[in-house]
Design a protein around this motif. Structure first.
Motif, PDB file in Angstrom:
ATOM      1  N   ARG A  66      -6.783   7.430  -5.183  1.00 18.11           N
ATOM      2  CA  ARG A  66      -5.550   7.410  -4.587  1.00 18.11           C
ATOM      3  C   ARG A  66      -5.138   8.347  -3.759  1.00 18.11           C
ATOM      4  O   ARG A  66      -5.718   9.653  -3.634  1.00 18.11           O
ATOM      5  N   LEU A  67      -4.259   7.844  -2.855  1.00 19.14           N
ATOM      6  CA  LEU A  67      -4.075   8.761  -1.591  1.00 19.14           C
ATOM      7  C   LEU A  67      -2.323   8.768  -1.170  1.00 19.14           C
ATOM      8  O   LEU A  67      -1.815   7.937  -1.344  1.00 19.14           O
ATOM      9  N   ALA A  68      -1.800   9.954  -1.110  1.00 18.41           N
ATOM     10  CA  ALA A  68      -0.545  10.250  -0.681  1.00 18.41           C
ATOM     11  C   ALA A  68      -0.239  10.253   0.862  1.00 18.41           C
ATOM     12  O   ALA A  68      -0.862  11.188   1.489  1.00 18.41           O
ATOM     13  N   ILE A  69       0.111   9.489   1.572  1.00 19.40           N
ATOM     14  CA  ILE A  69       0.400   9.660   3.116  1.00 19.40           C
ATOM     15  C   ILE A  69       1.994  10.012   3.283  1.00 19.40           C
ATOM     16  O   ILE A  69       2.743   9.321   3.177  1.00 19.40           O
ATOM     17  N   GLY A  70       2.267  10.983   4.270  1.00 19.72           N
ATOM     18  CA  GLY A  70       3.456  11.433   4.514  1.00 19.72           C
ATOM     19  C   GLY A  70       4.213  10.158   5.162  1.00 19.72           C
ATOM     20  O   GLY A  70       3.616   9.287   5.872  1.00 19.72           O
ATOM     21  N   ARG A  71       5.504  10.033   5.016  1.00 23.19           N
ATOM     22  CA  ARG A  71       6.198   9.088   5.484  1.00 23.19           C
ATOM     23  C   ARG A  71       6.040   8.596   6.924  1.00 23.19           C
ATOM     24  O   ARG A  71       6.192   7.743   7.385  1.00 23.19           O
ATOM     25  N   ARG A  72       6.166   9.798   7.770  1.00 25.62           N
ATOM     26  CA  ARG A  72       6.090   9.487   9.415  1.00 25.62           C
ATOM     27  C   ARG A  72       4.735   9.264   9.773  1.00 25.62           C
ATOM     28  O   ARG A  72       4.443   8.092  10.587  1.00 25.62           O
ATOM     29  N   HIS A  73       3.604   9.605   8.717  1.00 25.94           N
ATOM     30  CA  HIS A  73       2.609   8.883   9.275  1.00 25.94           C
ATOM     31  C   HIS A  73       2.705   7.332   9.185  1.00 25.94           C
ATOM     32  O   HIS A  73       2.010   6.495   9.556  1.00 25.94           O
ATOM     33  N   ALA A  74       2.971   7.326   7.587  1.00 26.34           N
ATOM     34  CA  ALA A  74       2.837   5.777   7.229  1.00 26.34           C
ATOM     35  C   ALA A  74       3.915   4.796   8.133  1.00 26.34           C
ATOM     36  O   ALA A  74       3.355   3.628   8.173  1.00 26.34           O
ATOM     37  N   SER A  75       4.820   5.445   8.937  1.00 25.18           N
ATOM     38  CA  SER A  75       5.582   4.372   9.558  1.00 25.18           C
ATOM     39  C   SER A  75       4.743   4.209  10.892  1.00 25.18           C
ATOM     40  O   SER A  75       5.311   3.349  11.750  1.00 25.18           O
ATOM     41  N   ARG A  76       3.600   4.702  11.254  1.00 24.29           N
ATOM     42  CA  ARG A  76       2.696   4.370  12.290  1.00 24.29           C
ATOM     43  C   ARG A  76       1.476   3.713  11.919  1.00 24.29           C
ATOM     44  O   ARG A  76       0.476   3.960  12.988  1.00 24.29           O
ATOM     45  N   ILE A  77       1.445   3.281  10.650  1.00 26.78           N
ATOM     46  CA  ILE A  77       0.189   2.440  10.423  1.00 26.78           C
ATOM     47  C   ILE A  77       0.823   1.041  10.033  1.00 26.78           C
ATOM     48  O   ILE A  77       1.664   0.691   9.330  1.00 26.78           O
ATOM     49  N   LEU A  78      -0.014   0.209  10.841  1.00 27.64           N
ATOM     50  CA  LEU A  78       0.521  -1.251  10.799  1.00 27.64           C
ATOM     51  C   LEU A  78      -0.442  -2.096   9.669  1.00 27.64           C
ATOM     52  O   LEU A  78      -1.444  -1.994   9.739  1.00 27.64           O
ATOM     53  N   VAL A  79       0.241  -2.743   8.810  1.00 28.68           N
ATOM     54  CA  VAL A  79      -0.563  -3.375   7.903  1.00 28.68           C
ATOM     55  C   VAL A  79      -0.153  -5.144   7.642  1.00 28.68           C
ATOM     56  O   VAL A  79       1.093  -5.411   8.305  1.00 28.68           O
ATOM     57  N   GLU A  80      -1.060  -5.559   7.101  1.00 31.32           N
ATOM     58  CA  GLU A  80      -0.530  -6.799   6.836  1.00 31.32           C
ATOM     59  C   GLU A  80      -0.658  -7.233   5.439  1.00 31.32           C
ATOM     60  O   GLU A  80      -1.478  -6.781   4.724  1.00 31.32           O
ATOM     61  N   VAL A  81       0.469  -7.765   4.788  1.00 26.32           N
ATOM     62  CA  VAL A  81       0.557  -7.872   3.383  1.00 26.32           C
ATOM     63  C   VAL A  81      -0.283  -9.349   3.101  1.00 26.32           C
ATOM     64  O   VAL A  81      -0.078 -10.258   3.486  1.00 26.32           O
ATOM     65  N   LEU A  82      -1.198  -9.084   1.992  1.00 27.87           N
ATOM     66  CA  LEU A  82      -2.273  -9.927   1.661  1.00 27.87           C
ATOM     67  C   LEU A  82      -1.775 -10.662   0.492  1.00 27.87           C
ATOM     68  O   LEU A  82      -2.079 -11.910   0.321  1.00 27.87           O
ATOM     69  N   GLY A  83      -1.218 -10.065  -0.432  1.00 26.38           N
ATOM     70  CA  GLY A  83      -0.593 -10.696  -1.697  1.00 26.38           C
ATOM     71  C   GLY A  83      -0.338  -9.429  -2.583  1.00 26.38           C
ATOM     72  O   GLY A  83       0.268  -8.318  -2.009  1.00 26.38           O
ATOM     73  N   TYR A  84      -0.188  -9.925  -3.783  1.00 33.55           N
ATOM     74  CA  TYR A  84       0.455  -8.890  -4.649  1.00 33.55           C
ATOM     75  C   TYR A  84      -0.360  -8.701  -5.996  1.00 33.55           C
ATOM     76  O   TYR A  84      -0.995  -9.583  -6.296  1.00 33.55           O
ATOM     77  N   TRP A  85      -0.481  -7.453  -6.329  1.00 32.11           N
ATOM     78  CA  TRP A  85      -1.320  -7.033  -7.435  1.00 32.11           C
ATOM     79  C   TRP A  85      -0.745  -7.591  -8.608  1.00 32.11           C
ATOM     80  O   TRP A  85       0.552  -6.952  -9.103  1.00 32.11           O
ATOM     81  N   ALA A  86      -1.364  -8.220  -9.620  1.00 33.62           N
ATOM     82  CA  ALA A  86      -0.744  -8.694 -10.709  1.00 33.62           C
ATOM     83  C   ALA A  86      -1.625  -7.847 -11.860  1.00 33.62           C
ATOM     84  O   ALA A  86      -2.823  -7.666 -11.906  1.00 33.62           O
ATOM     85  N   LYS A  87      -0.602  -7.265 -12.839  1.00 34.78           N
ATOM     86  CA  LYS A  87      -0.901  -6.480 -13.765  1.00 34.78           C
ATOM     87  C   LYS A  87      -2.089  -6.942 -14.798  1.00 34.78           C
ATOM     88  O   LYS A  87      -1.669  -8.251 -15.230  1.00 34.78           O
TER      89      LYS A  87
END
Ligand SMILES: Nc1nc2c(ncn2[C@@H]2O[C@H](COP(=O)(O)OP(=O)(O)OP(=O)(O)O)[C@@H](O)[C@H]2O)c(=O)[nH]1
Ligand SMILES: [Mg+2]
Lengths: 87, 694
Positions: A66-87
């Motif tokens: 696990r990794l915690a990424i500061g919000r300002r950094h996170a807003s400059r990381i572009l991602v593609e949502v692949l799906g959702y994690w089911a428990k």
């Protein structure tokens, strides 16, 4: 053009908790933080699970780590949502 | 023959645990030359061969972004240890292999130790070690450092590699076009002596990826031709390959690692809902998290306080009518035991010296001065040790990283990162570990800022003084609580305001950086690990600061025991009293014209507990509360005194810790100076404002 508007892509800071995302671009400012993120496994092509997105920092998980990424950094990381994690 | 083996690994993989298990008591803590980063070295013997083990700082990479990375890399390149043991974690194989890959690219005498096999088994993770060894090109030994599993084989393998019986080979990855650009740099490297010692091929690739430390060295040497060529190569590579070189390099390494992991790791059994998952639900919850964290810290501080001095449990027992139990608790607290022991030692020495016919001033100097001095050095230790234990428990369990994430938003507002929050909070117990704890912070600016602010936080010693005054002058418990709370609130306010001032005026508008924090899996803290950590840090501090505290305590004792007329029977005739009289104009401005209070402030410089002890001494009243009450202070005077007392200067031990972390006397002078000024003006203000009402 502003990445935020690319189709199907969102910033990591607006990725919903529980989603599985693939990193598309890392545009974080500063050589140090940029490198650190890459080295901790947040590089284009990496698959992450968003654990929590309601605190300041966004928490992601990659292969059990696990990794915690500061919000300002996170807003400059572009991602593609692949799906959702089911428990 | 002696074999030197260095332990390298990502943070938290269990290097220090392995180190301690290997060398046991034969270890030595120091600092890396010129750095505040700790250096651990130790020795062990195996079949008559002496092995010296060096624990390198934990780093994610060898990329020279942080001081630790430079230390680890320079050590491998310059010292050329016989073997580098890269420790990786079986439960976070992917992330921890990153450093291993980098070490394998740099060095060929490497053993890979896969640690935490016990935890991996529990999670149903199997690792095919022979396949891993083949893919990495280096011997692989699975271990569980905490259970001492696999250590024998690890040592044998280390010796085999050192003696050349096993050969590892350097790892070569496919960097997708980058080597083409690196080759031209490689040729130019020969002319630049500052990078001699690095394998040229490796150095060229590193430069291409961007390496601040190497670039600095080249600039200092004046190797500008290479620097120009480097810039050109980076630009061209980015344009022609379509991505910055560092991105290509990191991706190539991870691509390799992913392939390795997927072919050596096998998971079996049903994945249980993981502990980390559920605990993070609570601790990282936006509202529950802060509440639970506050409870954890509060409980820890209560436990520490009770073990150290019996307070506050003794008061509760007293209130419940269990006076016997309350005083038993006080007597058996660490401070109580130490105090009694020192009284006994001092009496015994005095009697013995007197029986030898020693002149009485020497008897007093030894029995009172020196023994008291040693006693005051030791009186610091229990609290420091206990706070280190708390620190270590929180770190070892993985809770500390969560606190940092949770508190970051708040910490940012006072110019710090979330990581600074825990050391600061533990300052409520004792400022020494708080100041020493700032070394985990990443930037020099933040270390300086946090260590300047931490001494403002009232520690347990100051809490005791506050409580004595509160109960001496207020009978209403609500008013007592209000008084205590307002002193703490004021301290908090000072931290916020002064942080702003320092950042503006001292640190050129410094802003805390964004965080990137790894959240390690939770884990039950190991007693052994916690003990080592607290013990090593306490002993290290004692070695560094013990003499200073001892000397200053003896000086203060001399000042109280001697006067212009030689040894004095009564403090009132001592140099200290004289000095107290000289200081009264200053304290009078704060509404405290009594020279005895000025004297108490002098004593409080050594340790804040000394304030009340001095008042007991000069009033001749044994019970602290009655002694303080006999000073006959008004409400504005009490508040003025307490505000001044809690901020006027850090005790010697904290100053020693501050010097240890910052290494500049002018910073120490600044710390004392600003605190004196803040204490003085706050007390003057408090006194005059309150005098309007009372
Ligand atoms: N389950 C398990 N946990 C371990 C083992 N060895 C170490 N740990 C735990 O891993 C955590 C990190 O251990 P350390 O020895 O402090 O790790 P380190 O690599 O020195 O960490 P840094 O100094 O921060 O780089 C601690 O909580 C240890 O108790 C092991 O064999 N099994
Ligand atoms: Mg360590």
């Amino acid at each position: 053009m502003p990445e935020e508007y690319m189709e199907g892509l969102v910033t990591l800071s607006s990725a919903p908790p529980g989603s599985i995302v693939r990193v598309v671009r890392v545009d974080v400012r500063g050589r140090g933080p940029y490198r650190r993120l890459l080295e901790l496994g947040v590089y284009p092509g990496a698959t992450l699970r968003v654990v929590s997105n309601s605190l300041g920092p966004v928490i992601v998980e990659k292969n059990g780590a696990r990794l915690a990424i500061g919000r300002r950094h996170a807003s400059r990381i572009l991602v593609e949502v692949l799906g959702y994690w089911a428990k | 023959m002696e074999v030197v083996a260095a332990l390298a690994g990502a943070p938290n993989v269990g290097k220090s645990t392995l180190f301690n298990m290997l060398v046991g008591e034969r270890r030595h803590v120091g600092n890396w030359p010129g750095k505040t980063v700790e250096k651990y070295e130790g020795e062990l013997e195996h079949h008559g061969v002496k092995i010296r083990i060096v624990d390198l700082p934990g780093t994610y990479s060898l990329g020279a972004i942080s001081e630790e990375e430079v230390i680890a890399r320079e050590y491998i390149v310059r010292e050329k240890p016989d073997v580098v043991v890269v420790v990786v974690s079986a439960i976070e194989l992917e992330r921890t292999l990153y450093l291993a890959v980098q070490v394998l690219e740099l060095y060929d005498r490497v053993v890979v130790a896969v640690n935490k096999m016990d935890a991996a088994r529990k999670r149903g993770i199997h690792i095919n070690e022979s396949k891993l060894s083949k893919l990495l090109g280096a011997p692989v030994v699975p271990i569980s450092a905490i259970n001492k599993e696999g250590l024998h084989r690890l040592v044998e393998t280390v010796l085999d590699v050192a003696q050349g019986k096993i050969h590892a080979s350097k790892l070569r990855l496919d960097y997708d076009g980058l080597p083409y650009y690196a080759r031209s740099l490689e040729r130019m490297l020969v002319g630049c002596s500052s990078l001699k010692g690095y394998p040229p091929e490796w150095a060229a690739m590193r430069l291409l990826e961007g390496d601040p430390a190497m670039e600095r060295a080249l600039r200092e040497e004046g190797c500008t031709a290479l620097l120009d060529a480097l810039e050109e190569a980076r630009r061209r590579a980015e344009k022609e390959l379509g991505a910055p070189p560092e991105l290509i390099a990191v991706s190539a390494r991870y691509e390799f690692i992913e392939k390795v992991v997927s072919s050596v790791v096998e998971k079996s059994g049903v994945a249980k809902p993981e502990f980390t998952e559920s605990l993070d639900h609570v601790l990282l919850h936006p509202t529950l998290g802060p509440i639970v964290s506050a409870l954890i810290i509060f409980t820890m501080l209560l436990v520490i306080f009770t073990i150290n001095t019996g307070f506050p449990l003794n008061i509760l027992l007293d209130a419940a009518g269990l006076h016997g139990l309350a005083s038993l608790l006080e007597e058996s607290s660490l401070a109580g035991l130490l105090g009694a022991a020192f009284q006994a030692i001092s009496d015994a020495i005095a009697a013995w010296l007197a029986s030898l016919g020693t002149p009485s001033f020497i008897v007093e100097l030894v029995a009172d001065g020196v023994v008291t001095g040693v006693g005051s050095v030791l009186s610091f230790l229990p609290l420091i040790f206990l706070v280190f234990i708390a620190f270590s428990v929180l770190e070892d369990s993985g809770i500390m990283a969560r606190f940092a994430v949770l508190g970051h938003g708040f910490a940012e507002k006072i110019g710090l990162t979330g990581k600074a929050l825990l050391p600061m909070l533990l300052g409520l117990g004792c400022n020494v570990p708080a100041v020493l704890g700032t070394r985990i912070l990443e930037s020099d600016e933040e270390k300086l800022l946090a260590s300047l602010l931490a001494p403002l936080i009232p520690c347990q010693a100051r809490l005791v003084v506050i409580l004595v005054f509160a109960s001496a002058f207020f009978s209403n418990p609500v008013l007592q609580a209000l008084l205590v709370a307002s002193i703490y609130l004021y301290a908090g306010l000072l931290v916020v305001v002064l942080s702003l001032v320092f950042r503006r005026l001292l640190l050129g508008g410094y802003q805390p950086p964004e965080i990137i924090i790894e959240l390690p899996p939770y884990h039950k803290p190991s007693l052994r690990v916690v003990w080592w950590y607290a013990w090593d840090h306490t002993v290290h501090f004692l070695k560094k600061a013990g003499t200073l505290i001892l000397v200053l305590s003896i000086i203060v004792w001399l000042l109280t025991a001697y006067g212009p007329a030689g040894p004095v029977a009564n403090v009132e005739e001592s140099y200290a009293a004289l000095l107290g009289h000289l200081l009264t104009p200053v304290t009078a401005a704060m509404g405290l014209p009594d020279w005895r209070i000025a004297l108490a402030f002098e004593a409080g410089f050594v340790a804040k507990e000394g304030l009340v002890e001095t008042i007991v001494l000069v009033t001749g009243i044994g019970d602290p509360v009655s002694a303080v009450r006999s000073l006959g202070l008004t409400v504005p005077q009490v508040v003025s005194f307490l505000i001044a007392m809690s901020t006027y200067t850090p005790c010697v031990a904290t100053l020693a810790a501050f010097y240890e972390e910052n290494r500049r006397l002018r910073y120490v002078a600044f710390l004392v100076g600003y605190e004196l000024a803040v204490a003085f003006f706050s007390a003057v203000l408090a006194y005059h404002v309150l005098s309007i009402f009372f």
